[in-house]
Structures are given as C-alpha cells and as structure tokens.
Design a protein around this motif. Structure first.
Motif, PDB file in Angstrom:
ATOM      1  N   THR A   1       0.849  -1.214   0.000  1.00  0.00           N
ATOM      2  CA  THR A   1       0.000   0.000   0.000  1.00  0.00           C
ATOM      3  C   THR A   1       0.875   1.251   0.000  1.00  0.00           C
ATOM      4  O   THR A   1       0.500   2.273  -0.517  1.00  0.00           O
ATOM      5  N   HIS A   2       2.014   1.186   0.646  1.00  0.00           N
ATOM      6  CA  HIS A   2       2.986   2.283   0.568  1.00  0.00           C
ATOM      7  C   HIS A   2       4.366   1.751   0.939  1.00  0.00           C
ATOM      8  O   HIS A   2       4.475   0.746   1.650  1.00  0.00           O
ATOM      9  N   ALA A   3       5.386   2.418   0.425  1.00  0.00           N
ATOM     10  CA  ALA A   3       6.776   2.035   0.757  1.00  0.00           C
ATOM     11  C   ALA A   3       7.563   3.336   0.861  1.00  0.00           C
ATOM     12  O   ALA A   3       7.709   4.067  -0.106  1.00  0.00           O
ATOM     13  N   ILE A   4       8.040   3.613   2.070  1.00  0.00           N
ATOM     14  CA  ILE A   4       8.771   4.863   2.315  1.00  0.00           C
ATOM     15  C   ILE A   4      10.229   4.494   2.573  1.00  0.00           C
ATOM     16  O   ILE A   4      10.523   3.747   3.509  1.00  0.00           O
ATOM     17  N   GLY A   5      11.103   4.979   1.739  1.00  0.00           N
ATOM     18  CA  GLY A   5      12.517   4.625   1.885  1.00  0.00           C
ATOM     19  C   GLY A   5      13.267   5.659   2.710  1.00  0.00           C
ATOM     20  O   GLY A   5      13.022   6.855   2.604  1.00  0.00           O
ATOM     21  N   SER A   6      14.187   5.177   3.554  1.00  0.00           N
ATOM     22  CA  SER A   6      15.071   6.091   4.284  1.00  0.00           C
ATOM     23  C   SER A   6      16.492   5.628   4.022  1.00  0.00           C
ATOM     24  O   SER A   6      16.872   4.511   4.383  1.00  0.00           O
ATOM     25  N   SER A   7      17.267   6.470   3.353  1.00  0.00           N
ATOM     26  CA  SER A   7      18.644   6.100   3.001  1.00  0.00           C
ATOM     27  C   SER A   7      19.581   6.523   4.132  1.00  0.00           C
ATOM     28  O   SER A   7      19.176   7.273   5.030  1.00  0.00           O
ATOM     29  N   PRO A   8      20.846   6.104   4.081  1.00  0.00           N
ATOM     30  CA  PRO A   8      21.799   6.578   5.101  1.00  0.00           C
ATOM     31  C   PRO A   8      21.846   8.110   5.173  1.00  0.00           C
ATOM     32  O   PRO A   8      22.000   8.678   6.254  1.00  0.00           O
ATOM     33  N   VAL A   9      21.658   8.758   4.023  1.00  0.00           N
ATOM     34  CA  VAL A   9      21.691  10.226   4.022  1.00  0.00           C
ATOM     35  C   VAL A   9      20.436  10.797   4.689  1.00  0.00           C
ATOM     36  O   VAL A   9      20.498  11.816   5.388  1.00  0.00           O
ATOM     37  N   ASP A  10      19.293  10.117   4.504  1.00  0.00           N
ATOM     38  CA  ASP A  10      18.075  10.573   5.204  1.00  0.00           C
ATOM     39  C   ASP A  10      18.257  10.446   6.718  1.00  0.00           C
ATOM     40  O   ASP A  10      17.859  11.331   7.479  1.00  0.00           O
ATOM     41  N   PHE A  11      18.845   9.322   7.164  1.00  0.00           N
ATOM     42  CA  PHE A  11      19.091   9.171   8.610  1.00  0.00           C
ATOM     43  C   PHE A  11      20.024  10.278   9.099  1.00  0.00           C
ATOM     44  O   PHE A  11      19.837  10.831  10.185  1.00  0.00           O
ATOM     45  N   GLU A  12      21.022  10.596   8.295  1.00  0.00           N
ATOM     46  CA  GLU A  12      21.967  11.659   8.678  1.00  0.00           C
ATOM     47  C   GLU A  12      21.217  12.986   8.857  1.00  0.00           C
ATOM     48  O   GLU A  12      21.420  13.703   9.838  1.00  0.00           O
ATOM     49  N   ARG A  13      20.317  13.287   7.892  1.00  0.00           N
ATOM     50  CA  ARG A  13      19.597  14.578   7.944  1.00  0.00           C
ATOM     51  C   ARG A  13      18.607  14.632   9.108  1.00  0.00           C
ATOM     52  O   ARG A  13      18.526  15.611   9.822  1.00  0.00           O
ATOM     53  N   HIS A  14      17.822  13.555   9.253  1.00  0.00           N
ATOM     54  CA  HIS A  14      16.704  13.643  10.202  1.00  0.00           C
ATOM     55  C   HIS A  14      17.099  13.355  11.640  1.00  0.00           C
ATOM     56  O   HIS A  14      16.519  13.896  12.564  1.00  0.00           O
ATOM     57  N   LEU A  15      18.084  12.467  11.822  1.00  0.00           N
ATOM     58  CA  LEU A  15      18.453  12.086  13.194  1.00  0.00           C
ATOM     59  C   LEU A  15      19.808  12.653  13.596  1.00  0.00           C
ATOM     60  O   LEU A  15      20.300  12.367  14.684  1.00  0.00           O
ATOM     61  N   ARG A  16      20.415  13.416  12.688  1.00  0.00           N
ATOM     62  CA  ARG A  16      21.772  13.957  12.924  1.00  0.00           C
ATOM     63  C   ARG A  16      22.749  12.836  13.263  1.00  0.00           C
ATOM     64  O   ARG A  16      23.519  12.925  14.218  1.00  0.00           O
ATOM     65  N   LEU A  17      22.668  11.786  12.448  1.00  0.00           N
ATOM     66  CA  LEU A  17      23.612  10.673  12.582  1.00  0.00           C
ATOM     67  C   LEU A  17      24.654  10.867  11.491  1.00  0.00           C
ATOM     68  O   LEU A  17      24.361  10.596  10.321  1.00  0.00           O
ATOM     69  N   PRO A  18      25.855  11.347  11.791  1.00  0.00           N
ATOM     70  CA  PRO A  18      26.838  11.556  10.736  1.00  0.00           C
ATOM     71  C   PRO A  18      27.066  10.274   9.932  1.00  0.00           C
ATOM     72  O   PRO A  18      27.182   9.189  10.499  1.00  0.00           O
ATOM     73  N   GLU A  19      27.049  10.412   8.609  1.00  0.00           N
ATOM     74  CA  GLU A  19      27.200   9.290   7.670  1.00  0.00           C
ATOM     75  C   GLU A  19      26.137   8.204   7.896  1.00  0.00           C
ATOM     76  O   GLU A  19      26.326   7.047   7.532  1.00  0.00           O
ATOM     77  N   GLY A  20      25.037   8.569   8.555  1.00  0.00           N
ATOM     78  CA  GLY A  20      23.964   7.601   8.803  1.00  0.00           C
ATOM     79  C   GLY A  20      24.416   6.442   9.677  1.00  0.00           C
ATOM     80  O   GLY A  20      23.757   5.392   9.727  1.00  0.00           O
ATOM     81  N   SER A  21      25.505   6.638  10.407  1.00  0.00           N
ATOM     82  CA  SER A  21      26.115   5.542  11.161  1.00  0.00           C
ATOM     83  C   SER A  21      25.228   5.143  12.335  1.00  0.00           C
ATOM     84  O   SER A  21      25.049   5.911  13.284  1.00  0.00           O
ATOM     85  N   ILE A  22      24.660   3.926  12.266  1.00  0.00           N
ATOM     86  CA  ILE A  22      23.594   3.569  13.212  1.00  0.00           C
ATOM     87  C   ILE A  22      24.109   3.384  14.637  1.00  0.00           C
ATOM     88  O   ILE A  22      23.341   3.456  15.578  1.00  0.00           O
ATOM     89  N   TYR A  23      25.405   3.104  14.790  1.00  0.00           N
ATOM     90  CA  TYR A  23      25.969   2.957  16.137  1.00  0.00           C
ATOM     91  C   TYR A  23      27.010   4.036  16.415  1.00  0.00           C
ATOM     92  O   TYR A  23      27.928   3.821  17.198  1.00  0.00           O
ATOM     93  N   CYS A  24      26.911   5.147  15.740  1.00  0.00           N
ATOM     94  CA  CYS A  24      27.828   6.291  15.881  1.00  0.00           C
ATOM     95  C   CYS A  24      29.200   6.011  15.277  1.00  0.00           C
ATOM     96  O   CYS A  24      29.647   6.729  14.399  1.00  0.00           O
ATOM     97  N   PHE A  25      29.870   4.991  15.808  1.00  0.00           N
ATOM     98  CA  PHE A  25      31.211   4.659  15.325  1.00  0.00           C
ATOM     99  C   PHE A  25      31.291   3.164  15.057  1.00  0.00           C
ATOM    100  O   PHE A  25      30.404   2.410  15.448  1.00  0.00           O
ATOM    101  N   HIS A  26      32.423   2.770  14.447  1.00  0.00           N
ATOM    102  CA  HIS A  26      32.713   1.349  14.353  1.00  0.00           C
ATOM    103  C   HIS A  26      32.636   0.738  15.741  1.00  0.00           C
ATOM    104  O   HIS A  26      32.790   1.441  16.743  1.00  0.00           O
ATOM    105  N   GLN A  27      32.475  -0.561  15.788  1.00  0.00           N
ATOM    106  CA  GLN A  27      32.424  -1.205  17.105  1.00  0.00           C
ATOM    107  C   GLN A  27      33.513  -2.285  17.199  1.00  0.00           C
ATOM    108  O   GLN A  27      33.372  -3.227  17.967  1.00  0.00           O
TER     109      GLN A  27
END
Ligand code: FAD
Length: 502
Positions: free
Chosen positions: A423-449
């Motif tokens: 019915t709908h499909a909304i995509g969020s790219s790494p760049v969208d995560f960077e813009r909306h959540l202020r996650l640099p480079e869309g990095s989901i855990y901030c840095f490497h682990q």
C-alpha cells in the motif's frame, strides 16, 4: 544561579535514561531535542493508520534496561507491555527454502543436528560457553564506566571472571563461531547476526558471537512500537519534574574556564546549567558544538581518528495482506565469506551489489503486534544491505531505483507477490538518517564497534577535557544498540553522582 542543574542534548535512549535518572535524584533537568519526536533511532511514526519503527526493531538482553527502570523505582515490565517473540527468526535460502528457529535451545539443537549432527551436539557446548560469558559481561563491563585503564582494572577486580573472556576481544565473531560449527549450512544461519553489531564476522569482536545464543534468552516487542521505551522514560522523568522541549536544536555548548556552563539554541537563546549531558555523536559534539579551540591536541586528534560505522537503508512498507513469512525477523541466508566480501568489495569501494546478490533482513513487527496496522493489513521493515559512500552517484539519485529493484527481487524469489500487496513504501537512506536524526554518515551505532573503538578507545562518559560535560548514547561505552545505550545513560548518571555535587 544556573537555569538548570542538567541540560541533556538529545532525547535518544541514552539522553532520556540519564535525564530521567537525574530527575529522580532530585536534579532540575531539561532535555532538548532537535526533532519533533522522542527516541531518535528507537522510535515509531504513523502513516495512514500504519505504525512504523524508525530503526531498532526488537528488544533483547534486557538486564541493562531493567537496571535503569529499577533505579527509577519501577520495572521494565510495569512500564512497557512486552510481547515475547517466538519463533525468534527465520532464514530464507535463495532457492526458496526456509528454516525457522524457535526460542527453545533444545529445539534449535535438534534443528542444527538435522543440518549437521556433530554441529548439533556442539550447539549445547556453545550455549554453555556463551551463557557464562554473557552473565559475566552483563554483570561487569557492560554496566560500568570504561573511561580509563583504572576503570577497567576496577571492573576486573570486582568481577575477576571477566579475565576469562577479555582475550575474546582479540579474536573475532567468525573465529568463535567456526570453533564450534563446521558445517557451512549451520554457519549460514549465524553469519548475518554479526551485523547486529554493525560489522562482518571477520571484524566483529569475539564476545559478540554470543548473539546467536543470546536471542534464545528471549526477544520482545513493545506493544505499540519501539517508541514505548522512550515514552516510558519520559513518563518516569516527567513525574520527577524533568522538562522536555521538542524541535529545539542545540548549536553549541557554552564552555567557560574549561567547564560546560549551558547551551546555545539555534535561535540564539542561551540556557545555563551546572552540567551538560550530550546524547549527540561525540565527534559532532566536540568538533561542532564545542569547537576545536576548547580542545587539547590529544582530544582533537583522538576524536578526528574515530571512524563512523555501518549505515543502513530502511524501507517502511504497508501491505494489505498477511505476508508469507514465519517470524518477526527473516533474513536471507548468507555465508561468512559473503558478508566479509560485501565489506571489502562494496562498502570499501562504494560499488553497490545488484539486487539479486544483495541480502538483508525483513522485519515483520505486526506478526508480534497486530495493533500496528489496520485490520487484515501489516507493516514490514525491509532492510537491504547498504552503505553511505556511493561511487559515481548519491543516495538522493539512487534510492528509489535501489529500493524498487530489491523489492522486485524479494517479491520474485523470497516473499511471493510482496510487490502486488504494497500500500505504501517509504525509503530512508543513510543520508536521510543523517539529515533527520543527525547521525553523521547515517552511522547507526555512531562509530565502528571493533576492538579499536571499544571501552577506553570510545569517547569517555565523563569528558576528559571539559568539566561538567558527560556523554551518553551509542558514541560512548558500551556502544550502540537498545540495551547498551540505556546502559550508557546509567553510566553517565552514576559518573555525575560520583564526580559532581548533587
Ligand atoms: C536503522 C537502524 C536500525 C537499528 N536497529 C537496531 C536493532 O534492531 N536493535 C538494536 O538494539 N539497535 C538497533 N539500532 C541502534 C539503536 O537504535 C541505537 O543504537 C540507539 O537507539 C541509539 O540511541 P542513542 O541514545 O545513541 O541516541 P539516538 O537514537 O542517536 O538519539 C540522539 C538524539 O539526539 C538528537 N540530537 C542530535 N543532535 C542534536 C542537537 N544538536 N540538538 C538537539 N538534539 C539533537 C537526535 O535528533 C536524536 O533524537 C538501529 C539503529 C538504526 C538507525
């Protein structure tokens, strides 16, 4: 006299845990969030009657979460309605076959034995080893500060059993899994889970090989969506007077005479405080919000050397039928080598895999909680493997085609007729995560682990160069993930109690 005792920048799990705990201790706390929603990566939004989780999709390893709610005078179970998920996951083979893994350790032993009898026997030894390692880590390093070597020594002194498992940080996820399991087919059921820590099996530190075991202690879904966890923290904090302001970006931290004294908002207003707790990516905090002029050489160099980690593309999908899947999480079977190669040949070079060679995860939250979608409808989070830096294109130009091709592949080979029911499909790219959540480079855990970004090598919970400044969230020890960021919130809180006049 300062306006607040504590200003918390960011209403992610780390910031809200610290904020609520400090308010519970009687401090005057203000939480400032740049977006219009709480929870950051652990949140939920609504579209046309469907509820979609922004990032995190499940709760496991609940001890650190329990620790936070206990210190708040309540319990996780009292605050959040947790739905147990069983089966825990399903593995989709490219030829259309599937295997589904139940929570029961015995049933999983039988399943593994049906793939390889010797591996089936070793499964129980693996579980015994991981069970002990998990208890030791959860009782020690995962809930204690690790800012200095002195902190590390104290943790070991308190729980000497840790010495048994510390050497695993020098080995890898792959080493440990291959020590116990020899069959390629069995390894294929466990390779993907190293990405839960944001790294391929050959880079992921050995202790995280406990994940294929730890999921058998239980995974849960909060009824109503992942946002129920940050909502519970806000509810507890507000009972104790914590204030929260949404749509309020902080542009800088005020530093005078080497001490954090408050913040400046985007509209130029200043708010003063005795202490500042930051839930912002630490590289962004030190270089942008504080500024290099306040940083000694070692901090400047150290912070700049931190590498951003794994990023994701997420597709929030609504469907008008019950999807032909078997579990909350279904991932495409993949070998250790394929995951390692993806890292070396694609993440490092920026060349994306074609859709039919990609792998990834399909999360089906309404399998656990049917209140997330209108009757007879469901929500899915479709997560192909992806990364931030693309060669020869950018995410804004590439996103729609990438998502379309991946959904076509799933629909043709693995989730029959998915395409026809969307019915709908909304995509969020790494760049969208960077813009909306202020996650640099869309990095989901901030840095490497990896080991070079763990414990004393991750930015300290108590800033080493600015007094009154404390860090929380996935950019500090013990790293990214729902339980670990709540742990970091607890650690920042305990550091403040130890070092400040409260
Ligand atoms: C796509 C995705 C999938 C994930 N899947 C899982 C999973 O399945 N399981 C799991 O355990 N973990 C998962 N994670 C990771 C987990 O969700 C995060 O590690 C955790 O939620 C991060 O919490 P945090 O406290 O570090 O803050 P964040 O969630 O990063 O929140 C920080 C907050 O600070 C705000 N902020 C930033 N800068 C400012 C500023 N200048 N002023 C004011 N506010 C600011 C942001 O808007 C944000 O709300 C996933 C993450 C993502 C992105």
């Amino acid at each position: 006299m300062a306006d607040y005792d504590v200003i918390v920048i960011g209403a992610g799990l780390g910031g809200l845990s610290s904020g609520a705990l400090l308010a519970h201790r009687g401090l005057k706390v203000l939480v400032l969030e740049q977006s219009g929603r709480i929870g950051g990566c652990c949140s939920t939004f609504e579209r046309d009657g469907y509820r979609h989780d922004v990032g995190a999709s499940i709760v496991e390893i609940t001890q650190p979460i329990e620790l936070v709610f206990k210190a708040l005078g309540t319990s996780f179970g009292e605050e959040v309605d947790l739905i147990p998920c069983d089966p825990i996951f399903s593995v989709m083979y490219r030829n259309g076959e599937r295997i589904t893994v139940e929570k029961s350790i015995e049933a999983t032993g039988k399943l593994i034995a049906s793939l390889d009898p010797a591996d089936g026997r070793r499964w129980f030894d693996f579980c015994d080893y991981c069970s002990d390692m998990m208890d030791v880590l959860l009782d020690s390093i995962l809930v204690e500060p690790a800012d200095t070597l002195g902190d590390m020594a104290r943790v070991v002194k308190k729980n000497p059993a840790l010495l048994r498992y510390l050497p695993n940080f020098m080995s890898t996820y792959q080493d440990l899994i291959q020590k116990y399991f020899k069959s390629d087919q069995v390894q294929r059921t466990m390779a993907y889970q190293s990405l839960y820590m944001g790294m391929p099996p050959a880079l992921c530190p050995g202790p995280f090989a406990m994940i294929p075991y730890s999921e058998h202690r239980g995974i849960w879904y909060p009824r109503g969506g992942m946002i129920r966890i940050p909502e519970a923290l806000v509810r507890c904090g507000q009972k104790d007077g914590m204030e929260l302001r949404l749509n309020t970006p902080v542009t800088s931290v005020i530093v005078r005479n080497g001490r954090a004294k408050g913040v400046v908002l985007e509209d130029g207003r200043e708010i003063s405080s005795r202490m500042v707790v930051s839930n912002v990516n630490p590289r962004m905090l030190y270089l942008d919000l504080i500024g290099e002029q306040h940083l000694p050489w070692l901090t400047r160099t150290g912070v700049k050397s931190l590498k951003y980690g794994k990023s994701l593309c997420m597709v929030y999908v609504g469907v008008d039928c019950k999807p032909p899947l078997d579990a909350h999480h279904s991932y495409i079977a993949v070998s250790m080598q394929e995951v390692n190669d993806f890292w070396a040949k694609h993440v490092e070079t920026g060349v994306m895999l074609p859709a039919n060679a990609n792998y990834g995860l399909v999360c089906w939250p309404s399998h656990s909680d049917d209140s997330l979608a209108p009757e007879g409808h469901h929500v899915l989070n479709v997560i192909p493997e992806s990364f931030y830096h693309l060669k020869g294109t950018n995410w804004d130009a590439f996103k729609d085609r990438f998502i379309d091709e991946y959904i076509d592949y799933l629909s043709e080979k693995l989730v029959p007729d998915l395409r026809g029911h969307i019915t709908h499909a909304i995509g969020s790219s790494p760049v969208d995560f960077e813009r909306h959540l202020r996650l640099p480079e869309g990095s989901i855990y901030c840095f490497h682990q990896d080991a070079s970004h763990q414990a004393v090598f991750r930015p300290s919970s108590k800033s080493k160069c600015i007094d009154g400044l404390y860090l929380t969230g996935s950019g500090t020890h013990p790293g990214g993930g729902v339980p670990t960021t709540m742990s970091s919130g607890y650690i920042a809180y305990s550091q403040i109690l130890k070092h400040e006049r409260c």
